[in-house]
Design a protein around this motif. Sequence first.
Motif, PDB file in Angstrom:
ATOM      1  N   ASP A 153       1.006  -1.207  -0.025  1.00  0.00           N
ATOM      2  CA  ASP A 153       0.094   0.066  -0.115  1.00  0.00           C
ATOM      3  C   ASP A 153       1.041   1.365   0.136  1.00  0.00           C
ATOM      4  O   ASP A 153       1.914   1.126   0.833  1.00  0.00           O
ATOM      5  N   ALA A 196     -12.757   1.510   1.216  1.00  0.00           N
ATOM      6  CA  ALA A 196     -11.911   0.680   2.114  1.00  0.00           C
ATOM      7  C   ALA A 196     -12.723  -0.647   1.788  1.00  0.00           C
ATOM      8  O   ALA A 196     -12.061  -1.584   2.177  1.00  0.00           O
ATOM      9  N   LYS A 197     -14.089  -0.707   1.320  1.00  0.00           N
ATOM     10  CA  LYS A 197     -14.692  -1.915   1.264  1.00  0.00           C
ATOM     11  C   LYS A 197     -13.978  -2.743   0.470  1.00  0.00           C
ATOM     12  O   LYS A 197     -13.968  -4.229   0.312  1.00  0.00           O
ATOM     13  N   LYS A 225     -10.885  -3.408   0.346  1.00  0.00           N
ATOM     14  CA  LYS A 225      -9.924  -4.273   0.872  1.00  0.00           C
ATOM     15  C   LYS A 225     -10.431  -5.764   1.267  1.00  0.00           C
ATOM     16  O   LYS A 225      -9.543  -6.636   1.199  1.00  0.00           O
ATOM     17  N   GLN A 234      -8.803   6.202   6.933  1.00  0.00           N
ATOM     18  CA  GLN A 234      -9.986   5.920   6.251  1.00  0.00           C
ATOM     19  C   GLN A 234     -10.008   4.969   5.083  1.00  0.00           C
ATOM     20  O   GLN A 234     -10.983   4.179   4.933  1.00  0.00           O
ATOM     21  N   LEU A 235      -8.631   4.715   4.474  1.00  0.00           N
ATOM     22  CA  LEU A 235      -8.471   3.951   3.279  1.00  0.00           C
ATOM     23  C   LEU A 235      -7.982   2.472   3.773  1.00  0.00           C
ATOM     24  O   LEU A 235      -7.800   1.663   3.063  1.00  0.00           O
ATOM     25  N   GLN A 236      -7.786   2.489   5.352  1.00  0.00           N
ATOM     26  CA  GLN A 236      -7.062   1.040   5.765  1.00  0.00           C
ATOM     27  C   GLN A 236      -5.696   0.663   5.014  1.00  0.00           C
ATOM     28  O   GLN A 236      -5.774  -0.450   4.807  1.00  0.00           O
TER      29      GLN A 236
END
Length: 630
Positions: A33, A157-158, A160, A186-188
């Motif tokens: 990431d 993020a979902k 992920k 927030q984006l994990q």
Amino acid sequence: MDTAIDILQKFWKHNTFRSPQEEIIASVLDGKDTLALMPTGGGKSICFQVPAMMQDGICLVVSPLIALMRDQVQNLQNKGIKAIALTGGIHQDEIIDLLDNCQFGNYKFLYLSPERLQSDWILERIKNLPINLIAIDEAHCVSQWGHDFRPAYLKIAKLKEYFPTIPFLALTASATPRVQEDLIIQLQLKNPAVFKKSFYRENIAYMVFETEDKLNLLSQIVAKNRQSSIIYVTSRKACTETVYQLENLGFSATFYHGGLSYKDKESHMKLWMEEKAQIMVATNAFGMGIDKANVKTIIHLHLPQNLENYYQESGRAGRNGEKAFAVILNNASDILHAEAQFISVLPDKAFLNIVFSKLCNYFQIAYGEGIDEQFSFNLNQFCGKYKFPTLKTYNALQFLDRQGVITLSQEFSEKLSLQFIISSKEVIRYMSLNPSDEGIILTILRTYPGIYDLQTAVNLQLITKKSNCSENVVLDLFQKLKEKNIIEMILKTNDAVITFNEIREDEHTINRIAKYLVAQNKLKTEQLQAVLHYCSDRKTCKNKLLMSYFGEILSKDCGVCSYCISKEKKTNNSTIIQKTIIELLKKQNLNSRDIQKLSKLPTDDVIFALQELLETDIISIKSNNTYSLN
């Protein structure tokens, strides 16, 4: 497998990467990431486009900017790279076809808006795609502390859950330290590699000049620097007025704003790009995707809304590495003007509620209906019908857009409809007598067989493509046919297209997003205060102030901004000039132009001496834009 540099040379015709593009690409290829903070013009798109081309599968690109998505898809297609964009206003059947193409057609890029991720069935389809990278452009939009927060970004993020091993690449050109921390959460992003290209542009001199006669100083700046310039203003009216004033002073200038047709935007842009107009006067609708290396001067005639926008707009100067200038001209009335322009017109919950309700009524959308419906929209007509203040209404609609309730595409459009009012035999006779017109007329008749019976909406771009003629040629023929009473033609203009992304639920919809409205209004107020501080601080290097806002610390003054230059000018000569000005002001209040004429001093020296006298409170600016002794 081709290397990154092979891909860059093959498709982009560059032999080297800019720092830190290569490092970002390597991080992504390692499966990490990654967060990339790169100033405007830094080449962010290369950072996901190159690694995507090096791997099997497709790159998913999430972006809120419809025009930018279209532009990037077009550029990729021009390079022979297969790319698709799911923008607003595309019906479900077409989306299904496009996603089928992604799955089975060996496509390399799928661009979509974050709002599309709110549709479960689209998410289900995306889950089955061979995704090799997920790129999040304008990543600051995920943070409520960002200057362009969009709650739909929180859904990213979902992905992920569906692609746990696929790297996320978050890209932004403007994020304060607080926003950077928030978007990672927030984006994990998992232990992200963070790449920050310094926001410091050593070749740009940031200037703030306080003047009561902006046009006079503006003309002096562009006369002194005869290369390409951009002048940013805050309204369409100011665009045309400023061009008129500059042309009367002998400068070549053109303008650009969201109310221009596509054809006019193209022609005005061409004048400026080809050096036929020295100056482009524009609203902030101008700039996206513009990469003109030799822009010498960026001038903000009005205060910008926030420092994020200002940094991006001023960063369009000096991309060739040569010295350039970013100038703000302000005066005593600008603070009131900015507050009226940016703060007083912020909508509250009650106003937002009534605007949304009237918008649905305007398009006759029943309660519980409206999803995916698209309408041409003219803001002035809407506001006139309901007696709404235009700016406040625009801000309300823009907020609804950012919350994903609607998509507001601010693109001027011309809706054209035609009907042949003579018989088919007469049309055939006309074509036999005018063979040069036959190709276009036959194209229309074959494309719209019912055009004899009723007014028929005509797609001008489709006709030009099928008939292999330019848009001007087609429109000229339509005008000729109308004048000869062969057709009836109706041309309606709209300055936007609105797509409803949700069913109509009135207060239920507004209640759900109201908390974001309160936070947004507070943030916008704080951001304007930061702009006012940047402009009014006369004791700090402008570059230091700007870098500090973005979390960077400069160890020494830049030496080229308005503060640094005024500091250097504090010599005996400066003292003499100040004394001359004081003697003149003892007799009467004067504006800067009068002071210059009476003192016969160089313009720059007068400006800096006035700045110093203002800093030390020896003089002040009156409401009638004259200087007086305190």
